[in-house]
Scaffold this motif. Structure first.
Motif, PDB file in Angstrom:
ATOM      1  N   ALA A  18       0.855  -1.090  -0.064  1.00  0.00           N
ATOM      2  CA  ALA A  18      -0.196   0.156   0.163  1.00  0.00           C
ATOM      3  C   ALA A  18       0.901   0.824  -0.171  1.00  0.00           C
ATOM      4  CB  ALA A  18      -0.163   0.163   1.192  1.00  0.00           C
ATOM      5  N   THR A  19       0.315   2.381  -0.926  1.00  0.00           N
ATOM      6  CA  THR A  19       1.084   3.872  -0.950  1.00  0.00           C
ATOM      7  C   THR A  19       0.615   5.203  -0.347  1.00  0.00           C
ATOM      8  OG1 THR A  19       0.125   4.087  -3.330  1.00  0.00           O
ATOM      9  CG2 THR A  19       2.566   3.008  -2.444  1.00  0.00           C
ATOM     10  N   ALA A  20       0.623   5.601   1.093  1.00  0.00           N
ATOM     11  CA  ALA A  20       0.788   6.454   1.396  1.00  0.00           C
ATOM     12  C   ALA A  20       1.051   7.974   1.020  1.00  0.00           C
ATOM     13  CB  ALA A  20       0.194   6.581   3.150  1.00  0.00           C
ATOM     14  N   GLU A  21       0.571   9.432   0.170  1.00  0.00           N
ATOM     15  CA  GLU A  21       1.855  10.117  -0.649  1.00  0.00           C
ATOM     16  C   GLU A  21       0.287  11.386  -0.189  1.00  0.00           C
ATOM     17  OE1 GLU A  21       2.476   8.567  -4.504  1.00  0.00           O
ATOM     18  OE2 GLU A  21       1.516   6.735  -3.513  1.00  0.00           O
ATOM     19  N   SER A  22       1.553  12.046  -0.165  1.00  0.00           N
ATOM     20  CA  SER A  22       1.040  13.845  -0.051  1.00  0.00           C
ATOM     21  C   SER A  22       2.186  14.041  -1.553  1.00  0.00           C
ATOM     22  CB  SER A  22       1.668  13.947   0.893  1.00  0.00           C
ATOM     23  OG  SER A  22       1.189  15.542   1.162  1.00  0.00           O
ATOM     24  N   PHE A  46      -3.440   5.645  -1.111  1.00  0.00           N
ATOM     25  CA  PHE A  46      -3.766   6.792  -0.198  1.00  0.00           C
ATOM     26  C   PHE A  46      -3.592   7.520  -0.733  1.00  0.00           C
ATOM     27  CE2 PHE A  46      -4.319   3.293   2.016  1.00  0.00           C
ATOM     28  CZ  PHE A  46      -5.946   2.915   2.822  1.00  0.00           C
ATOM     29  N   VAL A  47      -4.282   9.323  -1.488  1.00  0.00           N
ATOM     30  CA  VAL A  47      -3.283  10.520  -1.878  1.00  0.00           C
ATOM     31  C   VAL A  47      -3.959  11.305  -0.933  1.00  0.00           C
ATOM     32  CG1 VAL A  47      -3.203  12.757  -3.739  1.00  0.00           C
ATOM     33  CG2 VAL A  47      -3.608   9.504  -4.086  1.00  0.00           C
ATOM     34  N   ALA A  80       2.375   5.640   7.001  1.00  0.00           N
ATOM     35  CA  ALA A  80       2.395   4.183   6.857  1.00  0.00           C
ATOM     36  C   ALA A  80       2.040   3.524   7.808  1.00  0.00           C
ATOM     37  CB  ALA A  80       4.333   4.361   7.066  1.00  0.00           C
ATOM     38  N   ALA A  81       2.286   3.375   8.935  1.00  0.00           N
ATOM     39  CA  ALA A  81       0.960   2.838   9.624  1.00  0.00           C
ATOM     40  C   ALA A  81      -0.552   2.551   9.315  1.00  0.00           C
ATOM     41  CB  ALA A  81       1.419   3.551  11.089  1.00  0.00           C
ATOM     42  N   GLY A  82      -1.364   3.812   9.338  1.00  0.00           N
ATOM     43  CA  GLY A  82      -2.542   4.409   8.953  1.00  0.00           C
ATOM     44  C   GLY A  82      -2.789   3.785   7.560  1.00  0.00           C
ATOM     45  N   ALA A  83      -1.743   3.464   6.754  1.00  0.00           N
ATOM     46  CA  ALA A  83      -1.462   2.681   5.499  1.00  0.00           C
ATOM     47  C   ALA A  83      -1.861   1.271   5.510  1.00  0.00           C
ATOM     48  CB  ALA A  83      -0.581   2.439   4.103  1.00  0.00           C
ATOM     49  N   LEU A  84      -0.963   0.880   6.343  1.00  0.00           N
ATOM     50  CA  LEU A  84      -1.226  -0.130   6.519  1.00  0.00           C
ATOM     51  C   LEU A  84      -1.645  -0.775   7.072  1.00  0.00           C
ATOM     52  CD1 LEU A  84       1.454  -2.517   6.213  1.00  0.00           C
ATOM     53  CD2 LEU A  84       2.036  -2.907   8.423  1.00  0.00           C
ATOM     54  N   ALA A  85      -2.521   0.129   8.686  1.00  0.00           N
ATOM     55  CA  ALA A  85      -3.684  -0.227   8.924  1.00  0.00           C
ATOM     56  C   ALA A  85      -5.354  -0.518   8.375  1.00  0.00           C
ATOM     57  CB  ALA A  85      -4.204   0.538  10.410  1.00  0.00           C
ATOM     58  N   ARG A  86      -5.027  -0.100   7.425  1.00  0.00           N
ATOM     59  CA  ARG A  86      -6.353   0.537   6.546  1.00  0.00           C
ATOM     60  C   ARG A  86      -6.566   0.081   5.364  1.00  0.00           C
ATOM     61  NH1 ARG A  86      -5.566   4.567  10.219  1.00  0.00           N
ATOM     62  NH2 ARG A  86      -7.439   5.569  11.158  1.00  0.00           N
ATOM     63  N   SER A  87      -5.749  -1.356   4.871  1.00  0.00           N
ATOM     64  CA  SER A  87      -5.601  -2.299   4.061  1.00  0.00           C
ATOM     65  C   SER A  87      -5.127  -3.313   4.195  1.00  0.00           C
ATOM     66  CB  SER A  87      -4.979  -1.240   2.942  1.00  0.00           C
ATOM     67  OG  SER A  87      -3.360  -1.464   3.434  1.00  0.00           O
ATOM     68  N   GLY A  88      -5.352  -4.135   2.894  1.00  0.00           N
ATOM     69  CA  GLY A  88      -4.936  -5.758   3.132  1.00  0.00           C
ATOM     70  C   GLY A  88      -4.111  -5.473   3.371  1.00  0.00           C
ATOM     71  N   THR A  90       0.678  -5.396   3.541  1.00  0.00           N
ATOM     72  CA  THR A  90       1.994  -6.252   4.539  1.00  0.00           C
ATOM     73  C   THR A  90       3.019  -5.364   5.075  1.00  0.00           C
ATOM     74  OG1 THR A  90       2.743  -7.935   2.954  1.00  0.00           O
ATOM     75  CG2 THR A  90       0.867  -8.871   4.718  1.00  0.00           C
ATOM     76  N   LEU A  91       3.547  -4.044   4.041  1.00  0.00           N
ATOM     77  CA  LEU A  91       4.144  -3.508   3.924  1.00  0.00           C
ATOM     78  C   LEU A  91       4.024  -2.377   2.815  1.00  0.00           C
ATOM     79  CD1 LEU A  91       7.162  -2.855   3.727  1.00  0.00           C
ATOM     80  CD2 LEU A  91       7.335  -3.791   0.984  1.00  0.00           C
ATOM     81  N   ALA A  92       4.021  -1.300   3.962  1.00  0.00           N
ATOM     82  CA  ALA A  92       3.402  -0.067   3.201  1.00  0.00           C
ATOM     83  C   ALA A  92       4.201   1.546   2.929  1.00  0.00           C
ATOM     84  CB  ALA A  92       1.788   1.316   3.865  1.00  0.00           C
ATOM     85  N   VAL A  93       4.943   2.174   2.203  1.00  0.00           N
ATOM     86  CA  VAL A  93       4.944   3.162   1.936  1.00  0.00           C
ATOM     87  C   VAL A  93       5.161   4.475   2.286  1.00  0.00           C
ATOM     88  CG1 VAL A  93       5.504   3.746  -0.793  1.00  0.00           C
ATOM     89  CG2 VAL A  93       7.382   3.870   0.655  1.00  0.00           C
ATOM     90  N   ALA A  94       5.084   5.440   2.735  1.00  0.00           N
ATOM     91  CA  ALA A  94       4.983   6.432   3.187  1.00  0.00           C
ATOM     92  C   ALA A  94       5.476   7.783   2.137  1.00  0.00           C
ATOM     93  CB  ALA A  94       4.382   7.313   4.577  1.00  0.00           C
ATOM     94  N   VAL A  95       5.484   9.092   1.931  1.00  0.00           N
ATOM     95  CA  VAL A  95       6.001  10.202   1.272  1.00  0.00           C
ATOM     96  C   VAL A  95       5.112  11.350   1.562  1.00  0.00           C
ATOM     97  CG1 VAL A  95       7.451  11.469  -0.375  1.00  0.00           C
ATOM     98  CG2 VAL A  95       6.647   8.875  -0.420  1.00  0.00           C
ATOM     99  N   THR A  96       6.108  11.800   2.332  1.00  0.00           N
ATOM    100  CA  THR A  96       5.174  13.452   1.978  1.00  0.00           C
ATOM    101  C   THR A  96       6.663  14.865   2.868  1.00  0.00           C
ATOM    102  OG1 THR A  96       4.171  14.747   3.837  1.00  0.00           O
ATOM    103  CG2 THR A  96       5.492  13.452   4.705  1.00  0.00           C
ATOM    104  N   GLY A  97       6.613  15.618   2.397  1.00  0.00           N
ATOM    105  CA  GLY A  97       7.797  17.400   1.496  1.00  0.00           C
ATOM    106  C   GLY A  97       7.159  17.705   0.391  1.00  0.00           C
ATOM    107  N   ILE A  98       8.203  19.074   1.010  1.00  0.00           N
ATOM    108  CA  ILE A  98       7.562  20.107   0.433  1.00  0.00           C
ATOM    109  C   ILE A  98       8.273  20.309  -1.305  1.00  0.00           C
ATOM    110  CG2 ILE A  98       8.653  22.305   0.418  1.00  0.00           C
ATOM    111  CD1 ILE A  98       7.464  22.133   2.368  1.00  0.00           C
ATOM    112  N   ALA A  99       7.526  19.868  -2.481  1.00  0.00           N
ATOM    113  CA  ALA A  99       8.587  20.223  -3.641  1.00  0.00           C
ATOM    114  C   ALA A  99       8.759  20.679  -4.405  1.00  0.00           C
ATOM    115  CB  ALA A  99       6.917  19.185  -4.423  1.00  0.00           C
TER     116      ALA A  99
END
Length: 157
Positions: A18-22, A46-47, A80-88, A90-99
């Motif tokens: 799963a992905t969690a992206e900003s 998740f965007v 990342a923890a939220g994406a893992l908890a709210r999906s099926g 087993t591995l989640a990556v999250a990204v948040t930054g100043i583009a």
């Protein structure tokens, strides 16, 4: 590792991603779903561009956002923890930054926080890509997130 190889290795390992992206706005999910057969490994993305979306969709705590700001390892870890908890997944990556453009003295353009969640473990790191321009920062973030996933899949970390 190319994306198709990453997905193949994840499939062999029995992982779902799963992905969690900003700041990447779904670019990581798009890259992961581009190769055929992605549905065997990719669960969902998740965007969460706004702080409200981070709270509502991923369970990021408002107190964490208030204390550290959206561009922080603390928020990336909760994403990342939220994406893992709210999906099926087993591995989640999250990204948040100043583009960019812009940023501040304390959070300059090109600063991006990443997190990986797997099982009960969440790790995070910050990269300062510099003022590469909006597209450059987003692409650098995409490639770094894919590299983190590849490392997690191949090392089991």
């Amino acid at each position: 590792m190319e994306t198709a190889a990453l997905l193949a290795a994840a499939r062999v390992a029995g992982l779902r991603i799963a992905t969690a992206e900003s700041c990447t706005g779904g670019m990581i999910a798009a890259a992961l779903t581009d190769p055929p057969g992605a549905s065997h490994v990719f669960d969902r993305g998740f965007v969460t561009y706004s702080n409200a979306a981070k709270v509502e969709m991923l369970g990021v705590l408002p107190a964490t956002l208030d204390a550290f700001g959206a561009v922080s390892e603390a928020v990336a870890r909760e994403m990342a923890a939220g994406a893992l908890a709210r999906s099926g997944a087993t591995l989640a990556v999250a990204v948040t930054g100043i583009a960019g453009p812009g940023g501040s003295e304390f959070k300059p353009e090109g600063r991006v926080c990443f997190a990986l969640a797997r099982g009960g473990s969440v790790t995070s790191e910050t990269c300062d890509f510099g003022a590469l321009g909006r597209d450059g920062v987003r692409r650098a973030s995409l490639h770094h997130a894919l590299a983190l996933l590849a490392q997690a899949v191949t090392t089991g970390a």
